[in-house]
Write a protein that holds these residues in place. Structure first.
Motif, mmCIF file in Angstrom:
data_model
loop_
_atom_site.group_PDB
_atom_site.id
_atom_site.type_symbol
_atom_site.label_atom_id
_atom_site.label_comp_id
_atom_site.label_asym_id
_atom_site.label_seq_id
_atom_site.Cartn_x
_atom_site.Cartn_y
_atom_site.Cartn_z
ATOM 1 N N THR A 1 49.456 89.253 65.676
ATOM 2 C CA THR A 1 49.781 89.955 64.518
ATOM 3 C C THR A 1 48.628 90.698 63.884
ATOM 4 O O THR A 1 47.419 90.526 64.053
ATOM 5 C CB THR A 1 50.213 88.887 63.330
ATOM 6 O OG1 THR A 1 50.520 89.728 62.185
ATOM 7 C CG2 THR A 1 49.274 87.888 63.196
ATOM 8 N N LYS A 2 48.887 91.888 63.152
ATOM 9 C CA LYS A 2 47.849 92.502 62.516
ATOM 10 C C LYS A 2 47.914 92.082 60.917
ATOM 11 O O LYS A 2 47.163 92.521 60.096
ATOM 12 C CB LYS A 2 48.110 93.946 62.500
ATOM 13 C CG LYS A 2 47.532 94.547 63.850
ATOM 14 C CD LYS A 2 47.684 95.909 63.872
ATOM 15 C CE LYS A 2 48.631 96.512 63.858
ATOM 16 N NZ LYS A 2 48.459 98.276 63.851
ATOM 17 N N LYS B 1 47.371 90.069 57.732
ATOM 18 C CA LYS B 1 46.421 89.373 57.583
ATOM 19 C C LYS B 1 46.635 87.962 57.142
ATOM 20 O O LYS B 1 46.183 86.855 57.591
ATOM 21 C CB LYS B 1 45.756 89.878 56.190
ATOM 22 C CG LYS B 1 44.832 91.297 56.514
ATOM 23 C CD LYS B 1 44.238 91.386 55.355
ATOM 24 C CE LYS B 1 43.024 92.991 55.609
ATOM 25 N NZ LYS B 1 42.613 93.422 54.261
ATOM 26 N N PHE C 1 47.759 86.175 60.437
ATOM 27 C CA PHE C 1 46.519 86.031 61.131
ATOM 28 C C PHE C 1 45.876 84.689 60.609
ATOM 29 O O PHE C 1 45.329 83.892 61.681
ATOM 30 C CB PHE C 1 45.623 87.333 61.026
ATOM 31 C CG PHE C 1 44.159 87.116 61.858
ATOM 32 C CD1 PHE C 1 44.204 87.490 63.269
ATOM 33 C CD2 PHE C 1 43.075 86.534 61.197
ATOM 34 C CE1 PHE C 1 43.039 87.295 63.834
ATOM 35 C CE2 PHE C 1 42.070 86.137 61.936
ATOM 36 C CZ PHE C 1 41.959 86.541 63.166
ATOM 37 N N TYR D 1 52.104 96.587 69.249
ATOM 38 C CA TYR D 1 50.744 96.952 69.140
ATOM 39 C C TYR D 1 49.821 96.472 70.230
ATOM 40 O O TYR D 1 48.888 97.162 70.933
ATOM 41 C CB TYR D 1 50.314 96.151 67.754
ATOM 42 C CG TYR D 1 48.887 95.633 67.531
ATOM 43 C CD1 TYR D 1 47.873 97.033 67.487
ATOM 44 C CD2 TYR D 1 48.247 94.588 67.908
ATOM 45 C CE1 TYR D 1 46.476 96.678 67.257
ATOM 46 C CE2 TYR D 1 46.867 94.222 67.710
ATOM 47 C CZ TYR D 1 46.093 95.418 67.419
ATOM 48 O OH TYR D 1 44.677 95.051 67.268
ATOM 49 N N GLN D 2 49.958 95.092 70.972
ATOM 50 C CA GLN D 2 49.258 94.733 71.929
ATOM 51 C C GLN D 2 49.038 95.691 73.192
ATOM 52 O O GLN D 2 48.017 95.959 73.707
ATOM 53 C CB GLN D 2 49.681 93.407 72.101
ATOM 54 C CG GLN D 2 49.075 92.800 73.584
ATOM 55 C CD GLN D 2 49.703 91.629 74.049
ATOM 56 O OE1 GLN D 2 50.490 91.086 73.478
ATOM 57 N NE2 GLN D 2 49.338 91.095 75.054
#
Length: 306
Positions: free
Chosen positions: A47-48, A50, A53, A134-135
């Motif tokens: 995940t991006k 916050k 994370f 995203y990855q």
């Protein structure tokens, strides 16, 4: 999860949720399950966000409180989730991400039929398999491919997969004017057949636990290019070249051009994978033996012999 675990007489739980396995294994410990396996498949949080994370990082740092055994698909994946100490003390068991090698063996007949059906008979086909996430770094991949067209005008890019970033990827394709040169297959069940249509495989991921698609590509005899963030363990056959994500687009394109010139025999590539322990029929039996061994240890340690 708790209600399920309480209904059965489970002695082993094997969790594949990376850091968030902590949650599962904490519940398993509460339910009295004696053998609790945490299995690492990645080298970074997905995940991006916050808040997510922070939660994932908390879970990562506490996972060894609840796991009794540590598994990973690569040393890099083990080091990220469990730390250097677990590696150095030999507490991590590496379990190969094995595949059905028979399915992924190169098949020229299927290649010719599918390429004709896809109208890519005379094209140089670059392939990618992975969820639109995203990855997997699709936006950068599209930039690489756009630059590639300047040097290989008959190139086509086939993206196999789908995901929440699809609209963003479709917009990027349109914005840089490569709609006629990119094929989006969506999620398909015959990946093992489609891979025959590729001439080169590319995986510019931001992070990977191992990169099982590269195992599949090597079984098919494909030359592959991966980002330097993909664990080097994945290179089982010398078919994988690594390029730094910080390098220029031209560096990536030069590697594509270089590999395009190679005349590889794809027919027998799968034999290397078998010798490296990536045949699913063999590895499945190995995992079964590990489960039985752990259970026997539990019985012995607790003086349970009936």
């Amino acid at each position: 999860i708790e209600s399920i675990l309480k209904t059965g007489k489970y002695k082993i739980i094997h969790s594949h949720m990376d850091a968030m396995s902590m949650v599962v294994l904490k519940i398993a410990k509460k339910c009295g399950i004696p053998i609790r396996i945490a299995h690492s498949h990645n080298t970074q949080h997905h995940t991006k966000n916050k808040i997510k994370f922070i939660l994932n990082e908390y879970a990562r740092k506490n996972i060894c409180k609840y796991a009794t055994h540590l598994f990973a698909c690569s040393e890099d994946a083990a080091r990220w989730l469990f730390g250097d100490e677990a590696i150095n003390e030999g507490n991590v068991k590496i379990i190969n991400n094995a595949i059905n090698i028979e399915k992924f063996k190169f098949n020229k007949k299927k290649r010719d039929i599918l390429r004709e059906n896809m109208c890519i008979t005379d094209n140089f086909v670059i392939g990618h398999i992975g969820r639109f996430d995203y990855q997997k770094n699709h936006i950068f991949l599209l930039d690489i491919f756009k630059e590639t067209l300047n040097y290989i005008p008959n190139a086509k890019l086939v993206l196999v997969g789908d995901g929440h970033l699809r609209k963003e990827i479709e917009k990027k394709i349109k914005d840089i004017g490569i709609e006629d040169d990119v094929i989006l297959t969506g999620n398909v069940e015959n990946v093992y057949e489609l891979i025959n249509t590729f001439d080169l495989f590319i995986l510019p991921s931001l992070f990977e636990g191992l990169g099982i698609v590269l195992i599949e590509a090597q079984a098919n005899g494909l030359p592959c290019i991966a980002s330097n963030n993909v664990p080097k363990d994945v290179n089982l056959s010398n078919l994988v070249s690594f390029v730094d994500l910080n390098d220029t687009l031209r560096t990536w394109v030069d590697k594509i051009i270089e590999l395009k010139k190679e005349n590889l025999n794809r027919e027998n590539a799968y034999t290397v994978l078998e010798s490296c322990g990536y045949n699913i029929s063999i590895e499945a039996k190995r995992l079964e033996k590990i489960y039985l061994s752990l259970y026997e240890e539990y019985l012995y340690d607790n003086n349970i012999f009936n």
